[in-house]
Design a protein around this motif. Sequence first.
Motif, PDB file in Angstrom:
ATOM      1  N   THR A  15      35.295  37.555  42.912  1.00 31.80           N
ATOM      2  CA  THR A  15      36.653  37.196  43.317  1.00 31.80           C
ATOM      3  C   THR A  15      36.807  35.681  43.301  1.00 31.80           C
ATOM      4  O   THR A  15      35.977  34.966  43.873  1.00 31.80           O
ATOM      5  N   PRO A  50      38.972  34.762  34.077  1.00 32.78           N
ATOM      6  CA  PRO A  50      39.742  35.691  34.910  1.00 32.78           C
ATOM      7  C   PRO A  50      40.069  36.964  34.125  1.00 32.78           C
ATOM      8  O   PRO A  50      40.410  36.900  32.942  1.00 32.78           O
ATOM      9  N   ASN A  83      44.095  40.986  38.173  1.00 29.95           N
ATOM     10  CA  ASN A  83      44.804  40.737  39.423  1.00 29.95           C
ATOM     11  C   ASN A  83      44.855  42.042  40.204  1.00 29.95           C
ATOM     12  O   ASN A  83      45.452  43.026  39.735  1.00 29.95           O
ATOM     13  N   ASP A  84      44.230  42.072  41.361  1.00 33.60           N
ATOM     14  CA  ASP A  84      44.125  43.276  42.180  1.00 33.60           C
ATOM     15  C   ASP A  84      44.990  43.105  43.427  1.00 33.60           C
ATOM     16  O   ASP A  84      44.738  42.223  44.256  1.00 33.60           O
ATOM     17  N   TYR A 110      47.489  39.219  46.362  1.00 34.51           N
ATOM     18  CA  TYR A 110      46.586  39.586  45.275  1.00 34.51           C
ATOM     19  C   TYR A 110      45.261  38.845  45.424  1.00 34.51           C
ATOM     20  O   TYR A 110      45.195  37.755  46.004  1.00 34.51           O
ATOM     21  N   ARG A 111      44.228  39.421  44.862  1.00 33.07           N
ATOM     22  CA  ARG A 111      42.995  38.698  44.608  1.00 33.07           C
ATOM     23  C   ARG A 111      42.767  38.731  43.101  1.00 33.07           C
ATOM     24  O   ARG A 111      43.187  39.684  42.413  1.00 33.07           O
ATOM     25  N   ARG A 112      42.133  37.695  42.579  1.00 31.25           N
ATOM     26  CA  ARG A 112      41.900  37.623  41.140  1.00 31.25           C
ATOM     27  C   ARG A 112      40.413  37.736  40.870  1.00 31.25           C
ATOM     28  O   ARG A 112      39.617  36.953  41.395  1.00 31.25           O
ATOM     29  N   ALA A 171      40.831  42.586  31.221  1.00 30.63           N
ATOM     30  CA  ALA A 171      42.083  41.833  31.220  1.00 30.63           C
ATOM     31  C   ALA A 171      43.144  42.535  30.372  1.00 30.63           C
ATOM     32  O   ALA A 171      44.310  42.638  30.758  1.00 30.63           O
ATOM     33  N   ASP A 195      44.393  45.549  32.167  1.00 28.44           N
ATOM     34  CA  ASP A 195      45.280  45.164  33.254  1.00 28.44           C
ATOM     35  C   ASP A 195      46.681  44.871  32.721  1.00 28.44           C
ATOM     36  O   ASP A 195      47.686  45.214  33.328  1.00 28.44           O
TER      37      ASP A 195
END
Length: 299
Positions: free
Chosen positions: A150, A162, A165-166, A265-267, A293, A296
Amino acid sequence: MKNLNLDYLESFRVVIESGSFSAAGERLQLTQPAVSLQVRQLERSLNATLIERVGRKARPTAAGVALLAHAEQISAAVTSAVDAVAQQTTGTAGRVRLGTGATACIFLLPPILRELRAALPGLELTVTTGNTPEIAKAVEDNTIDIGLVTLPVSGRSFEITPVLNDEFVLIAPPDMPLPARITPAVLATRPIVLFEPGGNTRRTADEWLARGGVSLKPLMSLGSVEAIKEMVRAGLGCAILPGMAVSAKAKPRDLAVRSLSPKLYRRLAVVIRRDKRLDRGLRQTLSALKAIAAQDDDR
């Protein structure tokens, strides 16, 4: 020329990339004098000066620039040759040591690892779980090969990509009264269970609460997403969890799941050392994780 040493060539490349012999030594886990000696030996074998100092920065000479243009191709060719030999002699695709958080390990990695094993049956794969600082330190120390962590994470030796995005969500017992908007102020009036301190997931939740003017003491702090779910099922309170833990496939029927307001969000990112030599297995693992990615973007 016939005795061009690949380790010396790699040391030269890392010195230029790092900007100094001392920084290159840290990345290569060598002393600064050892790196300097290797570069001098390379210069002697090529009969050319490859590096010059501009202030405190090590920069390539014209000859160094010419060599640098071929260094990546040479490294890729050597890796490919080693892979080909390994396939013929052992049938293996190498070893990959992967580190990630427990939530990603449970809810994100299984289909990715299943596809990897199908493509590379001979891949020796181990997975270590921990929080972001622990995984980043292990990648830096080269005790694991690649991390899915994270953000934020930093390190001069890292390549950081990255990938996801969660979104965080609130889970609560179905009979808990909840307003339309789940704000920090709302949670200040409810018993809440949070992740244990020390990781980026807990820090992200704490910062979201603080931005809403709320500083609360959780009912309890736990390190397991499944344990947190059980506490909520038992009616002890509500909890903030990463969305992947309660996605459409994993969404529990006995829990209420709500978005937060404002959204949080966390990335997640893939982390690997820049100087890591990629054998076949590690190269395909890296590609599979980076492909998250694209998945997503499709959602």
